[in-house]
Design a protein around this motif. Structure first.
Motif, PDB file in Angstrom:
ATOM      1  N   GLN A 104       0.896  -1.165   0.000  1.00 13.32           N
ATOM      2  CA  GLN A 104       0.000   0.000   0.000  1.00 13.32           C
ATOM      3  C   GLN A 104       0.931   1.210   0.000  1.00 13.32           C
ATOM      4  O   GLN A 104       1.655   1.420   0.971  1.00 13.32           O
ATOM      5  N   TYR A 194      -8.163  11.612   3.323  1.00  9.36           N
ATOM      6  CA  TYR A 194      -7.229  10.901   4.206  1.00  9.36           C
ATOM      7  C   TYR A 194      -7.542  11.220   5.658  1.00  9.36           C
ATOM      8  O   TYR A 194      -7.863  12.359   5.995  1.00  9.36           O
ATOM      9  N   GLY A 198      -6.728   5.590  12.453  1.00  9.48           N
ATOM     10  CA  GLY A 198      -7.642   4.600  11.856  1.00  9.48           C
ATOM     11  C   GLY A 198      -7.211   3.219  12.319  1.00  9.48           C
ATOM     12  O   GLY A 198      -6.026   2.924  12.367  1.00  9.48           O
ATOM     13  N   HIS A 200      -6.634  -0.816  12.255  1.00  6.96           N
ATOM     14  CA  HIS A 200      -6.335  -1.837  11.242  1.00  6.96           C
ATOM     15  C   HIS A 200      -7.230  -3.042  11.455  1.00  6.96           C
ATOM     16  O   HIS A 200      -7.719  -3.281  12.566  1.00  6.96           O
ATOM     17  N   LYS A 221     -10.888   1.366   2.033  1.00  8.84           N
ATOM     18  CA  LYS A 221     -10.092   1.824   3.185  1.00  8.84           C
ATOM     19  C   LYS A 221      -8.718   1.201   3.037  1.00  8.84           C
ATOM     20  O   LYS A 221      -8.574  -0.027   2.999  1.00  8.84           O
ATOM     21  N   PRO A 223      -4.764   1.218   4.538  1.00 10.45           N
ATOM     22  CA  PRO A 223      -3.841   1.710   5.569  1.00 10.45           C
ATOM     23  C   PRO A 223      -2.511   2.128   4.932  1.00 10.45           C
ATOM     24  O   PRO A 223      -1.989   1.408   4.081  1.00 10.45           O
ATOM     25  N   THR A 228      -1.554   7.386   8.072  1.00 14.74           N
ATOM     26  CA  THR A 228      -2.861   7.841   7.587  1.00 14.74           C
ATOM     27  C   THR A 228      -3.635   6.676   6.964  1.00 14.74           C
ATOM     28  O   THR A 228      -3.074   5.611   6.697  1.00 14.74           O
ATOM     29  N   THR A 229      -4.918   6.901   6.766  1.00 17.63           N
ATOM     30  CA  THR A 229      -5.782   5.914   6.127  1.00 17.63           C
ATOM     31  C   THR A 229      -6.459   6.595   4.949  1.00 17.63           C
ATOM     32  O   THR A 229      -7.039   7.682   5.100  1.00 17.63           O
ATOM     33  N   ILE A 267     -12.756   3.836  11.381  1.00 15.68           N
ATOM     34  CA  ILE A 267     -12.172   5.187  11.363  1.00 15.68           C
ATOM     35  C   ILE A 267     -12.858   6.122  12.372  1.00 15.68           C
ATOM     36  O   ILE A 267     -12.621   7.329  12.353  1.00 15.68           O
TER      37      ILE A 267
END
Ligand SMILES: Cc1cc2nc3c(=O)[nH]c(=O)nc-3n(C[C@H](O)[C@H](O)[C@H](O)COP(=O)(O)OP(=O)(O)OC[C@H]3O[C@@H](n4cnc5c(N)ncnc54)[C@H](O)[C@@H]3O)c2cc1C
Length: 538
Positions: A104, A194, A198, A200, A221, A223, A228-229, A267
């Protein structure tokens, strides 16, 4: 007299597609220029990558830089979609592919790694330079360079043997040549933003993308390693525009995210950062991806809904192929048109795979009864034989084990689809076992022949970073053909339903003047594989 050029290749745009094409060409010793409108690092949507890109990172030499950046490793995908409303997940490791993870990435960082790599490999990069369009040969038939606005705001022209349009959704050439075909099935719009923090998902899904379908579309969504998410909402474009008119982009985003169960929970303690971004998410494909002196690559050629996180991978993959096309134009111009056909057919097949898969995925989510999902629903009536054929063709040769498997297991795919994919899978297995059921001695006595649908032709085949003249075995489902090495082409040409495998092997050995026993072994392997792939009848 050849016209003087400034560069062998000009690449418009320094995103993943452009920097991949340019770096690979520079690694082959070509003189390459990238013209990029922005100054990197620049913001971009699209953080979730696929494991199939890892070998491309290796060939570009950026794997270590990507690992060192500390991006979150992504081991699979989690979804609220299909039969029920709870989260289920699957891991790349289950697909038996060679790589069990991807990343990611924050795109400003990731895209800069790729662009810096192109620079290190010798590409000249001019940022803050906006290309206006192509320039042509005297007879207007061939693209010979581009006109652009340089950093000082002045117009300049620059010439090259090939121009690669990697301008992303800007689709510079497609707009100018009127090549864009919008896909009404995926007329979507996305709003994303963003959050700081958040929660996981629990291990092993902690790095996975979470895709949650909800009544008006779906939400991602993702990670990210900077804490940030990334959260984005994908909706019907017309519906969302009407909602935005009534309120605002921010409030539509906020309201839709709150309609999700899982993502809004994950979130709930996170803080929304800065602002929302609105982006057109309407799929398209160009009617032509190449022409004399140019090729379109990445999103400049086609864009498919982000459901499967396929965009960056397609950009990288098409970059590899476009570099080979450009190398062919420069070094073997006689083969350029055949290479162009190969490039285009291969890219279309890869696009087609994700396109059909996305159609099926949208169409078989029956966990929600709302206008959005009803409009996209596939059933026995609208999942026609043609759609089914198309799907089987694009996934042909692959056992359903990734997203296709997931559709079968978790979704409400039309029954005739499930039956067709199972039949295709069973016949693949049958063919493979059928060819294995003969001992070598039995097989040596068989008189094989090419199936009616297959034909051997000469054309451009992908070699080491360049297309070369070779042999292709074409079928109606695979017009770009399977590349075939010369000894196998000879074998196929000799097959006449009379010669036995033994006599074929002897003739191949004597024509090629090689050892009989080695040839016989290779011919047996080739015949078994061709029979298992349904290209040869025994
Ligand atoms: C809502 C949404 C979500 C997405 N999520 C994902 C995801 O999770 N995973 C994924 O893999 N993909 C995702 N994508 C797709 C992905 O972002 C793209 O497919 C990918 O960035 C394509 O790469 P590219 O190099 O072709 O184009 P880009 O990355 O867009 O690069 C094009 C470059 O060309 C430059 N340029 C444009 N016009 C000019 C010009 N005239 N002159 C000079 N330079 C120019 C631009 O500045 C830009 O840097 C998503 C897309 C959308 C819309």
């Amino acid at each position: 007299m050849p016209v003087a050029v400034d560069f062998e290749t000009i690449v418009i745009g320094g995103g993943p597609a452009g920097s991949t094409t340019a770096a690979l060409l520079a690694m082959k010793g070509f003189k390459v220029l990238i013209l990029e409108r922005e100054l990197f690092p620049r913001a971009h949507v699209g953080e979730s990558l696929l494991p199939a890109s890892l070998p491309i990172f290796d060939s570009l030499g950026v794997r270590a830089a990507i690992d060192n950046a500390g991006f979150i490793k992504k081991y699979g995908a989690a979804m609220v979609w299909g039969n029920n409303r709870s989260i289920w997940s699957w891991l790349f490791a289950e697909t038996k592919g060679p790589y069990s993870h991807s990343y990611q990435v924050t795109r400003p960082e990731f895209d800069t790694i790729l662009l810096d790599n192109a620079r290190e490999k010798g590409v000249q990069i001019r940022e803050q330079c906006q290309v206006l369009g192509p320039i042509f040969s005297k007879d207007d038939a061939t693209v010979t360079g581009v006109e652009y606005i340089n950093q000082d705001g002045n117009r300049e022209t620059v010439r090259s043997k090939v121009v690669i349009d990697a301008s992303g959704q800007q689709t510079l050439f497609a707009n100018q040549f009127n090549l864009k075909d919008w896909d009404v099935a995926f007329k979507h719009l996305a709003i994303y933003g963003y959050y700081a923090g958040g929660e996981h998902l629990p291990t092993p899904d902690q790095g996975s993308i979470l895709i949650e379908s909800f009544e008006n579309g779906w939400v991602w969504k993702i990670p990210l390693h900077d804490g940030t998410t990334s959260v984005g909402v994908v909706m019907d474009a017309d519906w969302a525009q009407a909602e935005i008119k009534k309120s605002s982009v921010d409030s539509v985003f906020e309201r839709q995210v709150l309609l999700t169960n899982e993502i809004s929970r994950l979130i709930s303690e996170a803080t929304f950062k800065n602002k929302t971004h609105l982006i057109k998410d309407w799929s398209y494909v160009t009617t032509r991806m190449t022409g004399d002196g140019y090729a379109l690559v990445g999103d400049a050629a086609c864009f498919i809904d982000p459901l499967f996180s396929s965009g960056v991978h397609l950009a990288l993959q098409s970059g590899v192929l476009a570099a080979a096309y450009a190398a062919t134009v420069i070094q073997s111009p006689d083969l350029a048109r055949s290479a162009a056909r190969q490039y285009e057919a291969t890219y279309r097949r890869r696009y087609g795979y994700f396109h059909e898969l996305a159609r099926l995925f949208y169409g078989s989510n029956k966990s929600l009864d709302s206008q959005f999902w009803r409009d996209r629903s596939l059933n026995e009536e609208n999942w026609s034989d043609t759609s089914r054929e198309e799907f089987i063709n694009v996934v042909a040769g692959n056992a359903p084990e990734g997203y296709e498997r997931v559709v079968i297991d978790q979704g409400h795919a039309p029954k005739n689809f499930i039956k067709a994919i199972e039949e295709a899978e069973n016949s693949r297995i049958d063919r493979a076992t059928f060819s294995q059921q003969f001992s070598n001695n039995e097989l040596l006595l068989k008189s094989p022949t090419l199936v009616d649908d297959a034909r051997l032709v000469k054309g451009a085949t992908l070699g080491d970073g360049i297309y070369e003249l070779g042999y292709l075995l074409q079928t109606s489902a695979r017009p770009e053909g399977y590349p075939v090495i010369a000894p196998i082409a000879l074998l196929l040409n000799l097959m006449d339903q009379k010669r036995t495998v033994r006599s074929l092997a002897e003739e191949v050995a004597s024509t090629l003047k090689v050892d009989d026993s080695i040839t016989e072994e290779l011919v047996l392997v080739a015949i078994r594989n061709l029979a298992a792939d349904g290209l040869v009848e025994l």
